[in-house]
Design an enzyme around this catalytic site. Structure first.
Site, PDB file in Angstrom:
ATOM      1  N   THR A 167       0.904  -1.122   0.182  1.00 29.57           N
ATOM      2  CA  THR A 167       0.074  -0.114   0.105  1.00 29.57           C
ATOM      3  C   THR A 167       1.043   1.062   0.049  1.00 29.57           C
ATOM      4  O   THR A 167       2.076   0.983   0.412  1.00 29.57           O
ATOM      5  CB  THR A 167      -0.877  -0.077   1.185  1.00 29.57           C
ATOM      6  OG1 THR A 167      -1.377  -1.390   1.388  1.00 29.57           O
ATOM      7  CG2 THR A 167      -2.086   1.021   1.501  1.00 29.57           C
ATOM      8  N   ARG A 195     -12.539  -8.395  -2.389  1.00 30.44           N
ATOM      9  CA  ARG A 195     -12.052  -8.342  -1.123  1.00 30.44           C
ATOM     10  C   ARG A 195     -11.524  -6.960  -0.703  1.00 30.44           C
ATOM     11  O   ARG A 195     -10.978  -6.572  -1.551  1.00 30.44           O
ATOM     12  CB  ARG A 195     -10.881  -9.399  -1.178  1.00 30.44           C
ATOM     13  CG  ARG A 195      -9.951  -9.272   0.178  1.00 30.44           C
ATOM     14  CD  ARG A 195      -8.738  -8.332  -0.260  1.00 30.44           C
ATOM     15  NE  ARG A 195      -7.796  -8.294   0.935  1.00 30.44           N
ATOM     16  CZ  ARG A 195      -6.926  -7.659   1.259  1.00 30.44           C
ATOM     17  NH1 ARG A 195      -6.341  -6.655   0.422  1.00 30.44           N
ATOM     18  NH2 ARG A 195      -5.932  -7.847   2.150  1.00 30.44           N
ATOM     19  N   GLY A 197      -9.146  -4.706   1.806  1.00 29.42           N
ATOM     20  CA  GLY A 197      -8.062  -4.991   2.637  1.00 29.42           C
ATOM     21  C   GLY A 197      -8.684  -4.030   3.866  1.00 29.42           C
ATOM     22  O   GLY A 197      -9.493  -3.255   4.149  1.00 29.42           O
ATOM     23  N   ASP A 198      -7.447  -3.581   4.794  1.00 33.26           N
ATOM     24  CA  ASP A 198      -7.390  -2.355   5.634  1.00 33.26           C
ATOM     25  C   ASP A 198      -7.606  -1.265   5.108  1.00 33.26           C
ATOM     26  O   ASP A 198      -8.073  -0.316   5.720  1.00 33.26           O
ATOM     27  CB  ASP A 198      -6.442  -2.635   6.575  1.00 33.26           C
ATOM     28  CG  ASP A 198      -4.861  -2.656   5.879  1.00 33.26           C
ATOM     29  OD1 ASP A 198      -4.718  -2.981   4.762  1.00 33.26           O
ATOM     30  OD2 ASP A 198      -4.119  -2.198   6.666  1.00 33.26           O
ATOM     31  N   THR A 218       0.765  -1.169   6.595  1.00 30.48           N
ATOM     32  CA  THR A 218       0.783  -1.914   5.157  1.00 30.48           C
ATOM     33  C   THR A 218       1.017  -3.412   5.331  1.00 30.48           C
ATOM     34  O   THR A 218       1.311  -3.768   6.607  1.00 30.48           O
ATOM     35  CB  THR A 218       2.086  -1.225   4.512  1.00 30.48           C
ATOM     36  OG1 THR A 218       3.354  -1.364   5.373  1.00 30.48           O
ATOM     37  CG2 THR A 218       2.115   0.187   4.113  1.00 30.48           C
ATOM     38  N   GLY A 219       0.924  -3.903   4.500  1.00 30.90           N
ATOM     39  CA  GLY A 219       1.241  -5.428   4.542  1.00 30.90           C
ATOM     40  C   GLY A 219      -0.143  -6.153   4.622  1.00 30.90           C
ATOM     41  O   GLY A 219      -1.136  -5.630   4.279  1.00 30.90           O
ATOM     42  N   GLY A 221      -3.586  -6.851   5.468  1.00 35.65           N
ATOM     43  CA  GLY A 221      -4.735  -5.899   5.825  1.00 35.65           C
ATOM     44  C   GLY A 221      -5.683  -6.650   6.808  1.00 35.65           C
ATOM     45  O   GLY A 221      -6.226  -6.035   7.489  1.00 35.65           O
TER      46      GLY A 221
HETATM   47  N1  GLY Z   1      -2.498  -3.400   3.496  1.00 32.37           N
HETATM   48  C1  GLY Z   1      -3.175  -3.596   2.019  1.00 32.37           C
HETATM   49  C2  GLY Z   1      -4.068  -4.824   1.950  1.00 32.37           C
HETATM   50  O1  GLY Z   1      -4.013  -5.722   2.705  1.00 32.37           O
HETATM   51  O2  GLY Z   1      -4.781  -4.762   0.691  1.00 32.37           O
END
Ligand code: GLY
Length: 309
Positions: A167, A195, A197-198, A218-219, A221
């Site tokens: 991200t 889907r 993410g966060d 980041t990473g 989510g």
């Molecule tokens: N951190 C980004 C995602 O999981 O989509």
């Protein structure tokens, strides 16, 4: 109070512009949006905007969010297809709608209504890599019936830490002493369609409170959603913890997660005094981030702390 800008390394194409704007007295939302637009348009950044990885069906679905730490107005979009700047659509949600989050077709409809720029986000190389995966991993019988096949098992097998779920994240304290956050991503490569993410989930992917600070992840989510990590960091600061201790608490929350996806997640935070911290959990390689503080000529890269969960 000294201005500050903290971003992750994916922000390379836009961090300089955002820092220049903050140095010149721009507001945080303007600087963050301008910086993220440059990242979204840069096809060398494979986890954000145009050039991002596709979902299981070979389509690029983008997520983005912004939050204003004074008003707590936020704007977010999820699973948006065919638009170049999801961050600007998110900003328009914040400024023009009585909502905080739009997804899918509704987000696309709104983007069209505001005249957002369209593009094909699936660049040739992303399509090639997706097609290689399709030909190697999807059983021949399913290839024939594609896309009318069950996707759940393919999704479970398709977790690829090399492609990751990165991200771009931007956190700022501006000349008006206001704290803002913005994030943008193409999410998880080969994700199940739809889907989120966060990143578009305020409180998970980012949060800001001008009285205390801001945080962004980041990473993986899925982990930040389950632990509410960005909101947790800012709330721990509100409850009196230092930035350092607030992040330690949020890391402890992540340690309590059982089952599900447990992978790399990186936490970024700033506080009102201009302090910052970046911690990468479960990282397999050294990660860096960008930092700019008032008086610096340009942003500089620093190594993140690495901690195992
Ligand atoms: N951190 C980004 C995602 O999981 O989509």
């Amino acid at each position: 109070m000294a201005r500050i800008l903290l971003t992750n390394s994916e922000a390379t194409p836009g961090v300089g512009k955002a820092a220049e704007m903050l140095a010149a007295g721009a507001g945080g939302l303007d600087a963050i949006e301008a910086g993220i637009r440059l990242v979204e348009a840069d096809t060398s950044i494979r986890t954000v905007g145009r050039g991002g990885w596709a979902n299981l069906l070979g389509e690029v679905e983008l997520d983005a969010a912004m939050i204003d730490g004074n008003s707590f107005r936020s704007g977010a979009v999820g699973a948006v297809k065919g638009f170049l700047h999801p961050i600007s659509i998110a900003r328009a949600v914040l400024e023009r709608l009585p909502h905080e989050l739009l997804v899918g077709e509704g987000a696309a409809r709104f983007a069209t209504e505001i005249g957002a720029e369209t593009t094909n986000n699936l660049i040739e190389d992303s399509e090639r890599v997706w097609r290689e995966w399709f030909e190697q991993k999807v059983p021949a019988a399913d290839q024939e019936k594609w896309p009318d096949v069950p996707l759940a098992e393919l999704c479970r097998q398709a977790i690829d830490p090399e492609k990751g779920m990165d991200t771009t994240v931007f956190l700022s304290l501006d000349s008006s002493e206001e704290i803002m956050a913005g994030v943008s991503t193409s999410g998880w490569a080969w994700k199940y369609p739809g889907r989120l993410g966060d990143s578009p989930i305020i409180g998970a992917g980012c949060y800001a409170d001008s009285r205390h600070g801001a945080a962004a992840c980041t990473g993986a989510g899925e982990m930040a959603i389950r632990a509410g990590s960005s909101r947790a960091i800012v709330l721990y600061m509100k409850m009196g913890l230092s930035l350092e201790a607030a992040m330690d608490e949020a890391i402890d929350d992540l340690r309590q997660l059982r089952g599900g996806l447990l992978q790399r997640i990186t936490l970024h935070a700033i506080d009102r005094a201009g302090r910052h911290r970046v911690v990468a959990l479960n990282a397999e390689k050294q990660l860096t981030y960008w930092l700019w503080r008032e008086g610096d000529e340009a942003p500089h890269a620093e190594p993140a702390e690495i901690i195992s969960l």
